[in-house]
Design an enzyme around this catalytic site. Sequence first.
Site, PDB file in Angstrom:
ATOM      1  CG  ASP A  89      -5.386  -0.947   6.560  1.00 19.12           C
ATOM      2  OD1 ASP A  89      -5.334  -1.457   5.528  1.00 19.12           O
ATOM      3  OD2 ASP A  89      -4.462  -0.360   7.131  1.00 19.12           O
ATOM      4  CB  THR A 130      -0.837  -0.072   1.214  1.00 21.41           C
ATOM      5  OG1 THR A 130      -1.741  -1.059   1.355  1.00 21.41           O
ATOM      6  CG2 THR A 130      -1.466   1.276   1.513  1.00 21.41           C
ATOM      7  CB  THR A 146       1.764  -0.461   4.521  1.00 25.25           C
ATOM      8  OG1 THR A 146       2.708  -0.399   5.353  1.00 25.25           O
ATOM      9  CG2 THR A 146       1.610   1.007   3.861  1.00 25.25           C
ATOM     10  N   GLY A 147       0.223  -3.059   5.138  1.00 21.27           N
ATOM     11  CA  GLY A 147       0.300  -4.516   5.895  1.00 21.27           C
ATOM     12  C   GLY A 147      -0.917  -5.083   6.004  1.00 21.27           C
TER      13      GLY A 147
END
Length: 312
Positions: free
Chosen positions: A204, A173, A224-225
């Site tokens: 998210d 992201t 991010t993640g």
Amino acid sequence: MHTNSHLNPVIIASENGRGGAVAAMELLRRGGSAIDAAELAARITEDDPEEHSVGFSGLPNLLGQVELDASLMNGRTLETGAVAGVQEYGNVISLARAVMEELPHVLLVGRGAERFAGEMGQKPADQRTFASLDYWRTRFTETGVELTGAELRHIVTRLTQPLHLEDRVPHGTVNYLVRDTHGDLASAVSTSGHAWKYPGRVGDSPIIGAGNYCDNRYGAVACTGSGELAIRVSTARSLILYLKMGMSLDAAGLECLAEIVQLNPRVGQYMNIVAMTPDGQHAGFSTVPGKHYLYYTGEMTEPVLGERVTNG
Ligand code: GLY
């Protein structure tokens, strides 16, 4: 209200944000606003055909369709706009901005978002590239997965475990946190989401408070993640709230990492956070050691990598 102060501009980004950060800093140095710079930076990453986790050429879902999510937030007004599950339109950050500015809503999804993109004059275009589709074909050919039928839920559970993905398959992201010369903050997040996700899955990035939050008084945060983790504990807004309650930036970030670890994430799930305070302090955090983020301030000649603080 703007002050007349002329502050040093600051841009904080995820590690893949170098091109966008350079262009955004040029805009800020010419007196551009934080919200314009954040949008510009994200557009540049979205347009990059080598970046397979954001915008054009993003990695597809289980059915081979690219579905894009984005949000941005204005720290001065707390206005925000977001879109999710958008197919056939690439610059979803600008669509998110249009939601913020043209509608009384904050989040549009799927067909409604695509209809709105057309109304805003965006032209539909295939967001898949040979490279992004090649990853998808290779992945599914190698595993011999049947793409239709009742096994989809089983397949997505198996294939969205990063440990099952090939190393060469990127996923991510882009995050941009911006302070302009007036001291206004803005944040932008854009993503194609998790590669091989179940169709319609939203992470998210477009969920304000989970993957993105920005408030001139306390700071800006983006993630991010594995977005499911940030949604479950409202990571971005929580970090801002900890700052509001008087925690230091490092303590607030570590508290957010602790909340994520307490979820007992599945093997391969992880979370990265970038954060900035109104006075320009910045930090990156990650549940995985050895991760970096980018920072770029007005007196620097180029963006530089900083180490993310970890609890991993
Ligand atoms: N963090 C991006 C996503 O989970 O979709």
